[in-house]
Design a protein around this motif. Sequence first.
Motif, PDB file in Angstrom:
ATOM      1  N   SER A 104      -6.330   2.750   3.246  1.00  0.00           N
ATOM      2  CA  SER A 104      -5.301   3.670   2.739  1.00  0.00           C
ATOM      3  C   SER A 104      -4.444   3.022   1.652  1.00  0.00           C
ATOM      4  O   SER A 104      -3.856   3.705   0.815  1.00  0.00           O
ATOM      5  CB  SER A 104      -4.390   4.132   3.884  1.00  0.00           C
ATOM      6  N   THR A 127       0.779  -6.828  -1.772  1.00  0.00           N
ATOM      7  CA  THR A 127       0.483  -5.552  -1.099  1.00  0.00           C
ATOM      8  C   THR A 127       1.722  -5.192  -0.281  1.00  0.00           C
ATOM      9  O   THR A 127       2.770  -5.816  -0.421  1.00  0.00           O
ATOM     10  CB  THR A 127      -0.716  -5.723  -0.133  1.00  0.00           C
ATOM     11  N   SER A 130       4.664  -2.423   7.161  1.00  0.00           N
ATOM     12  CA  SER A 130       3.549  -3.152   7.772  1.00  0.00           C
ATOM     13  C   SER A 130       4.010  -4.297   8.682  1.00  0.00           C
ATOM     14  O   SER A 130       3.655  -4.343   9.852  1.00  0.00           O
ATOM     15  CB  SER A 130       2.641  -3.716   6.679  1.00  0.00           C
TER      16      SER A 130
HETATM   17  N1  LIG Z   1      -1.432  -9.431   1.655  1.00  0.00           N
HETATM   18  C1  LIG Z   1      -1.513 -10.660   2.065  1.00  0.00           C
HETATM   19  O1  LIG Z   1      -0.776 -11.535   1.599  1.00  0.00           O
HETATM   20  C2  LIG Z   1      -2.524 -11.065   3.107  1.00  0.00           C
HETATM   21  C3  LIG Z   1      -2.716 -12.429   3.308  1.00  0.00           C
HETATM   22  C4  LIG Z   1      -3.649 -12.845   4.232  1.00  0.00           C
HETATM   23  C5  LIG Z   1      -4.369 -11.916   4.943  1.00  0.00           C
HETATM   24  N2  LIG Z   1      -4.165 -10.574   4.741  1.00  0.00           N
HETATM   25  C6  LIG Z   1      -4.968  -9.641   5.537  1.00  0.00           C
HETATM   26  O2  LIG Z   1      -5.540  -8.666   4.708  1.00  0.00           O
HETATM   27  C7  LIG Z   1      -5.685  -7.445   5.423  1.00  0.00           C
HETATM   28  C8  LIG Z   1      -5.093  -6.299   4.613  1.00  0.00           C
HETATM   29  O3  LIG Z   1      -3.713  -6.535   4.448  1.00  0.00           O
HETATM   30  P1  LIG Z   1      -2.879  -5.911   3.217  1.00  0.00           P
HETATM   31  O4  LIG Z   1      -2.244  -7.040   2.546  1.00  0.00           O
HETATM   32  O5  LIG Z   1      -3.702  -4.976   2.464  1.00  0.00           O
HETATM   33  O6  LIG Z   1      -1.752  -5.155   4.054  1.00  0.00           O
HETATM   34  P2  LIG Z   1      -1.134  -3.675   3.894  1.00  0.00           P
HETATM   35  O7  LIG Z   1      -0.862  -3.382   2.465  1.00  0.00           O
HETATM   36  O8  LIG Z   1      -0.031  -3.640   4.877  1.00  0.00           O
HETATM   37  O9  LIG Z   1      -2.324  -2.723   4.382  1.00  0.00           O
HETATM   38  C9  LIG Z   1      -2.767  -2.784   5.715  1.00  0.00           C
HETATM   39  C10 LIG Z   1      -3.839  -1.760   5.943  1.00  0.00           C
HETATM   40  O10 LIG Z   1      -4.297  -1.886   7.306  1.00  0.00           O
HETATM   41  C11 LIG Z   1      -4.230  -0.583   7.892  1.00  0.00           C
HETATM   42  N3  LIG Z   1      -4.104  -0.612   9.345  1.00  0.00           N
HETATM   43  C12 LIG Z   1      -3.140  -1.195  10.101  1.00  0.00           C
HETATM   44  N4  LIG Z   1      -3.392  -0.949  11.415  1.00  0.00           N
HETATM   45  C13 LIG Z   1      -4.530  -0.191  11.462  1.00  0.00           C
HETATM   46  C14 LIG Z   1      -5.293   0.374  12.509  1.00  0.00           C
HETATM   47  N5  LIG Z   1      -4.955   0.246  13.799  1.00  0.00           N
HETATM   48  N6  LIG Z   1      -6.421   1.069  12.186  1.00  0.00           N
HETATM   49  C15 LIG Z   1      -6.786   1.236  10.885  1.00  0.00           C
HETATM   50  N7  LIG Z   1      -6.086   0.751   9.859  1.00  0.00           N
HETATM   51  C16 LIG Z   1      -4.976   0.028  10.143  1.00  0.00           C
HETATM   52  C17 LIG Z   1      -3.051   0.094   7.215  1.00  0.00           C
HETATM   53  O11 LIG Z   1      -3.128   1.494   7.431  1.00  0.00           O
HETATM   54  P3  LIG Z   1      -1.810   2.455   7.427  1.00  0.00           P
HETATM   55  O12 LIG Z   1      -1.599   2.826   5.973  1.00  0.00           O
HETATM   56  O13 LIG Z   1      -2.232   3.602   8.275  1.00  0.00           O
HETATM   57  O14 LIG Z   1      -0.680   1.683   7.990  1.00  0.00           O
HETATM   58  C18 LIG Z   1      -3.312  -0.323   5.773  1.00  0.00           C
HETATM   59  O15 LIG Z   1      -4.334   0.466   5.199  1.00  0.00           O
HETATM   60  C19 LIG Z   1      -5.030  -7.666   6.782  1.00  0.00           C
HETATM   61  O16 LIG Z   1      -6.042  -7.968   7.740  1.00  0.00           O
HETATM   62  C20 LIG Z   1      -4.144  -8.874   6.549  1.00  0.00           C
HETATM   63  O17 LIG Z   1      -3.938  -9.622   7.742  1.00  0.00           O
HETATM   64  C21 LIG Z   1      -3.251 -10.140   3.837  1.00  0.00           C
END
Ligand SMILES: NC(=O)c1ccc[n+]([C@@H]2O[C@H](COP(=O)([O-])OP(=O)(O)OC[C@H]3O[C@@H](n4cnc5c(N)ncnc54)[C@H](OP(=O)(O)O)[C@@H]3O)[C@@H](O)[C@H]2O)c1
Length: 284
Positions: free
Chosen positions: A14, A185, A192
């Motif tokens: 999303s 993000t 989040s």
């Molecule tokens: N950004 C960073 O700095 C970073 C660093 C290291 C690792 N990561 C990892 O990268 C991944 C993506 O993170 P992001 O940075 O893109 O974060 P984000 O912008 O907060 O996006 C998180 C995504 O996960 C979805 N989500 C959360 N719970 C869910 C569930 N139960 N079922 C389905 N979807 C769910 C959210 O959906 P909704 O819109 O419905 O909430 C959103 O689409 C995560 O696994 C995070 O741990 C991110």
Amino acid sequence: MAKDRKVWFITGASRGIGLDIAKAALSAGDRVVATGRDAGAVKTALPDTDDAIALQLDVTDPKQATTAVAEAMEQFGRIDVLVNNAGYGQLGVFEEIGHDAILRQFDTNLHGTLHVTRAVLPVMRRNTSGHIFNLSSIGGALGFDIASIYCATKFAVEGFSECLALEVKPFNIGVTIVQPGFFRTDFLDERSIRFSERAISDYADYAQATQGFYTSQNHAQAGDPAKLGAALVRLSREKTPPLRYAAGSDAHEYLSGAYEARMAELSDWQKLSKSTDGAAVSAA
Ligand SMILES: NC(=O)c1ccc[n+]([C@@H]2O[C@H](COP(=O)([O-])OP(=O)(O)OC[C@H]3O[C@@H](n4cnc5c(N)ncnc54)[C@H](OP(=O)(O)O)[C@@H]3O)[C@@H](O)[C@H]2O)c1
């Protein structure tokens, strides 16, 4: 469909990294099943076309995973690349995080990955091909302040992925652990991230300072998620993809430091490590 047009199945598409991976795959001419716990929000971010569909999938629900995979198969007939991306950060001092919050964090970050992988693997085994990207973090290989529970889930994702890679290699299925540094993000946004309630005064200064650091980085992170999407597309084309991929200069630096420190400690304590060997078993 041309053989080299892959079908991607992406969780948490999303917004954030998941959405940018979906866009990168489409730009490369691939097809995308973009899933999210609110299919409407996914559709708004990535409108349905002949090459893209949005599907409902809350990764904590194994039934939704099975249904979404069946719908994806009906639409495109195959799944070549799975991206287990859905996740969030439960931060806070361990003693201040309630058990329900811990279970929720594991349900999404670890069990969600397991449910979706279990639903997709039969498809990939039948095709004797596939590539699974599991989103970890630099926090999947080293510990961060007030991140014990988040890191526990990501270390678990890495252990699972490393073992899974051994099991599925004979079916020509690759597994890549993705270790992003700080990416711009919503990850650190209040939509989040979750912080524990301040409850134990002994930790107050430490917890407040570290929480303040994370909050100050919100939407100011160095990493570009669109470029991460492009990097995963590139890796999806590799004949021998890596088991781990560190994304971002910060990730490279943090992880190099952590691995060097581990090697140094292993070496410092080598004598004591070897001191526990038992006597050789004599031949009968
Ligand atoms: N950004 C960073 O700095 C970073 C660093 C290291 C690792 N990561 C990892 O990268 C991944 C993506 O993170 P992001 O940075 O893109 O974060 P984000 O912008 O907060 O996006 C998180 C995504 O996960 C979805 N989500 C959360 N719970 C869910 C569930 N139960 N079922 C389905 N979807 C769910 C959210 O959906 P909704 O819109 O419905 O909430 C959103 O689409 C995560 O696994 C995070 O741990 C991110």
